[in-house]
Design an enzyme around this catalytic site. Structure first.
Site, PDB file in Angstrom:
ATOM      1  N   CYS A   1      -2.892  10.658  39.012  1.00  0.00           N
ATOM      2  CA  CYS A   1      -3.566   9.394  39.315  1.00  0.00           C
ATOM      3  C   CYS A   1      -2.491   8.343  39.577  1.00  0.00           C
ATOM      4  O   CYS A   1      -1.680   8.042  38.693  1.00  0.00           O
ATOM      5  CB  CYS A   1      -4.419   8.981  38.116  1.00  0.00           C
ATOM      6  SG  CYS A   1      -5.163   7.355  38.296  1.00  0.00           S
TER       7      CYS A   1
ATOM      8  N   CYS B   1      -2.798   7.254  46.261  1.00  0.00           N
ATOM      9  CA  CYS B   1      -3.932   7.500  45.353  1.00  0.00           C
ATOM     10  C   CYS B   1      -4.327   8.945  45.572  1.00  0.00           C
ATOM     11  O   CYS B   1      -4.467   9.396  46.724  1.00  0.00           O
ATOM     12  CB  CYS B   1      -5.099   6.569  45.693  1.00  0.00           C
ATOM     13  SG  CYS B   1      -6.652   7.028  44.848  1.00  0.00           S
TER      14      CYS B   1
HETATM   15  N1  DGL Z   1      -7.202   8.830  41.824  1.00  0.00           N
HETATM   16  C1  DGL Z   1      -6.801   7.574  41.379  1.00  0.00           C
HETATM   17  C2  DGL Z   1      -5.447   7.137  41.833  1.00  0.00           C
HETATM   18  O1  DGL Z   1      -4.677   7.996  42.194  1.00  0.00           O
HETATM   19  C3  DGL Z   1      -7.714   6.588  40.791  1.00  0.00           C
HETATM   20  C4  DGL Z   1      -8.706   5.958  41.684  1.00  0.00           C
HETATM   21  C5  DGL Z   1      -9.622   5.039  40.931  1.00  0.00           C
HETATM   22  O2  DGL Z   1     -10.219   5.488  39.951  1.00  0.00           O
HETATM   23  O3  DGL Z   1      -9.742   3.876  41.326  1.00  0.00           O
HETATM   24  O4  DGL Z   1      -5.122   5.987  41.857  1.00  0.00           O
END
Ligand code: DGL
Length: 268
Positions: A73, A186
């Site tokens: 994440c 992301c």
């Molecule tokens: N998959 C996430 C990231 O890499 C989080 C996205 C979210 O929950 O806003 O930032």
């Protein structure tokens, strides 16, 4: 050699891009995946909340005696760096491996990072990359606040008008620019990579933070003689809707049936 599983977490299905990349590199390992979709999105949350969430998510995984944890994440990796660094189980994020890859891109064309609002505004991607490049290259950060919730809600097809509209709204300012590389900062964004390419051009040089992190974690485990695994399996825990998760994860991962187990929505 260490046969204990590897823990991976994210706010939802975005973390599966990290799991998929890791499984390609380390197919015999066992994995415990936690998708905190009951609390998604992480992107708009303040830094202190994101740090508490990071600790809670890792405590959840640590109960399974994991040998290492990947915060798959970008938002957690950029907001909760000290929490990861101090955690008693070796814990890794997706920012540093991505910055290593971006800083190594030859030439002097601008570099672009697209990520959640929290990740872009933290400067952990963009400011850190500018510094690594000795302030000699233009670094552009583009927040895409709509993407992760949209993907989590099941809008993932390149032909879906919801996806096409969101991609256009977020990426119009950089369309037609010639980048040395564009980082998917992301982990959710890899799921709509084809829609991003359709809009920006098929030859836009994309880098995936998930894939960079998977390679770095593989290298760490190899260097520390920590590779292993019992049966190449995976357990999935989800704090949101199980059926929605399974319906996406099973075809995406291409490794047999996925039956996620219910995880609690942890209180902040
Ligand atoms: N998959 C996430 C990231 O890499 C989080 C996205 C979210 O929950 O806003 O930032």
């Amino acid at each position: 050699m260490d046969n204990r599983p590897i823990g991976i977490y994210d706010s939802g299905i975005g973390g599966l891009t990290g799991l998929k990349a890791l499984r390609k590199l380390l197919p015999d390992e066992d994995y415990v995946f936690f998708g905190d979709s009951g609390r998604m999105p992480y992107g708009p949350r303040p830094i202190d909340e994101l740090r508490r969430i990071a600790a809670q998510d890792m405590d959840f995984l640590a109960k399974f005696d994991v040998k290492a944890i990947l915060a798959a994440c970008g938002t957690i990796s950029s907001a909760a760096r000290p929490v990861l660094a101090e955690y008693p189980v070796p814990a890794f994020g997706v920012v540093d491996p991505a910055l290593d890859a971006m800083a190594a891109v030859p030439g002097d064309k601008p570099l672009c990072v697209i990520a959640t609002a929290a990740s872009i505004h933290s400067g952990e991607f963009t400011d850190a990359l500018a510094k690594r490049c000795g302030y000699s290259r233009e670094i552009i950060g583009v927040p895409c606040p709509e993407f992760a919730p949209m993907i989590e809600a099941g809008h993932i097809r390149r032909s879906d008008p919801v996806v096409m509209d969101a991609v256009q709204r977020a990426l119009a300012p950089i369309r037609g620019r010639d980048f040395g590389a564009l980082l998917l900062g992301c982990t959710h964004y890899g799921i709509i990579e084809d829609a991003i390419r359709d809009y920006l051009g098929a030859d836009v040089p994309l880098l995936s933070a998930s894939e960079c992190a998977a390679t770095a974690l593989r290298d760490y485990l190899v260097q520390h003689d920590l590779t292993g695994g019992e049966n190449g399996g995976a357990r999935f825990f989800v704090s949101g809707d199980l059926r929605q998760f399974d319906a996406f994860a099973e075809p995406y991962l291409e490794r047999g049936p996925v039956h996620a187990e219910q995880a609690p929505i942890m209180e902040l």
